[in-house]
Design a protein around this motif. Sequence first.
Motif, PDB file in Angstrom:
ATOM      1  N   PHE A  39     -25.521  38.604 -28.009  1.00  0.00           N
ATOM      2  CA  PHE A  39     -25.068  37.238 -28.291  1.00  0.00           C
ATOM      3  C   PHE A  39     -24.250  36.638 -27.150  1.00  0.00           C
ATOM      4  O   PHE A  39     -23.495  35.695 -27.350  1.00  0.00           O
ATOM      5  N   HIS A  99     -12.523  34.292 -27.528  1.00  0.00           N
ATOM      6  CA  HIS A  99     -13.784  35.052 -27.577  1.00  0.00           C
ATOM      7  C   HIS A  99     -13.478  36.520 -27.331  1.00  0.00           C
ATOM      8  O   HIS A  99     -12.502  36.849 -26.647  1.00  0.00           O
ATOM      9  N   TYR A 135     -16.453  30.450 -32.444  1.00  0.00           N
ATOM     10  CA  TYR A 135     -17.710  30.424 -33.188  1.00  0.00           C
ATOM     11  C   TYR A 135     -18.410  31.759 -33.038  1.00  0.00           C
ATOM     12  O   TYR A 135     -18.096  32.545 -32.138  1.00  0.00           O
ATOM     13  N   HIS A 136     -19.343  32.007 -33.938  1.00  0.00           N
ATOM     14  CA  HIS A 136     -20.199  33.198 -33.820  1.00  0.00           C
ATOM     15  C   HIS A 136     -21.607  32.829 -34.261  1.00  0.00           C
ATOM     16  O   HIS A 136     -21.811  31.935 -35.091  1.00  0.00           O
ATOM     17  N   HIS A 137     -22.572  33.521 -33.685  1.00  0.00           N
ATOM     18  CA  HIS A 137     -23.974  33.323 -34.052  1.00  0.00           C
ATOM     19  C   HIS A 137     -24.161  33.779 -35.495  1.00  0.00           C
ATOM     20  O   HIS A 137     -23.558  34.768 -35.920  1.00  0.00           O
ATOM     21  N   THR A 157     -21.400  25.231 -40.051  1.00  0.00           N
ATOM     22  CA  THR A 157     -22.471  25.906 -39.324  1.00  0.00           C
ATOM     23  C   THR A 157     -23.358  24.827 -38.735  1.00  0.00           C
ATOM     24  O   THR A 157     -23.749  23.892 -39.447  1.00  0.00           O
ATOM     25  N   TYR A 159     -26.197  23.917 -35.118  1.00  0.00           N
ATOM     26  CA  TYR A 159     -26.951  24.385 -33.960  1.00  0.00           C
ATOM     27  C   TYR A 159     -26.141  24.175 -32.689  1.00  0.00           C
ATOM     28  O   TYR A 159     -25.506  23.135 -32.508  1.00  0.00           O
ATOM     29  N   LYS A 160     -26.138  25.183 -31.829  1.00  0.00           N
ATOM     30  CA  LYS A 160     -25.459  25.086 -30.528  1.00  0.00           C
ATOM     31  C   LYS A 160     -26.448  25.518 -29.462  1.00  0.00           C
ATOM     32  O   LYS A 160     -27.036  26.595 -29.549  1.00  0.00           O
ATOM     33  N   ASP A 171     -28.088  28.759 -34.454  1.00  0.00           N
ATOM     34  CA  ASP A 171     -27.095  28.326 -35.430  1.00  0.00           C
ATOM     35  C   ASP A 171     -25.836  29.175 -35.288  1.00  0.00           C
ATOM     36  O   ASP A 171     -25.916  30.414 -35.229  1.00  0.00           O
ATOM     37  N   TYR A 172     -24.706  28.477 -35.251  1.00  0.00           N
ATOM     38  CA  TYR A 172     -23.408  29.123 -35.088  1.00  0.00           C
ATOM     39  C   TYR A 172     -22.451  28.667 -36.176  1.00  0.00           C
ATOM     40  O   TYR A 172     -22.488  27.510 -36.598  1.00  0.00           O
ATOM     41  N   CYS A 173     -21.591  29.586 -36.610  1.00  0.00           N
ATOM     42  CA  CYS A 173     -20.525  29.284 -37.558  1.00  0.00           C
ATOM     43  C   CYS A 173     -19.257  29.021 -36.754  1.00  0.00           C
ATOM     44  O   CYS A 173     -18.883  29.839 -35.911  1.00  0.00           O
TER      45      CYS A 173
END
Length: 185
Positions: A39, A99, A135-137, A157, A159-160, A171-173
């Motif tokens: 990721f 991160h 954010y995370h995937h 959530t 799209y990035k 898609d990321y949260c």
Amino acid sequence: MHIGTQTIETDRLLLRKYEITDAGDMYRNWVTDPEVSRFWGWKPHENIEETKSLLQGWINDYAKTDNYHWVIVIKELSEAIGYIYLNEINNEEKSASIHYLVSRRFWNRGIMTEACRVILAFSFNKIGITKIHTYHHVDNPASGKVMQKSSMRYLETKYKEFPDCLQISGDYCFYEITLEDWIRT
């Protein structure tokens, strides 16, 4: 406001600036592992010279007082097992993004939550940050659990896109925590 990367200790961890001697641990523990890099926008390293080159750049960046990038060392092993850093620092808004990454050998041990919480405390208490976001995937829910256990609040959530690295677009949260939220924890 900025004081640069400072050494921080927890019960199990030492968070400190990188040293060139960390290259071996990095190479063994995470930069060659495709599951760890899945990721991230980099490919697993093919040789230790690649790792040393990356590491030297990170070490050089410590000359900047707004650089916050820690290697995570397990104290009982004296071994570098991952990293955590702040970026997207906005001085006007007093915000930053956090991160992190940890070696697969150390997944699901609470290590990253321990590191994340101490860096959040450092950010709020030492450098005057008032909001941290990340954010995370969606396919990496373990990272989201770290965020939740670190008292970060889920926002949405969406799209990035990463134009330079389309394979991790998706898609990321998104999460955040404010200084006020932190004080209440």
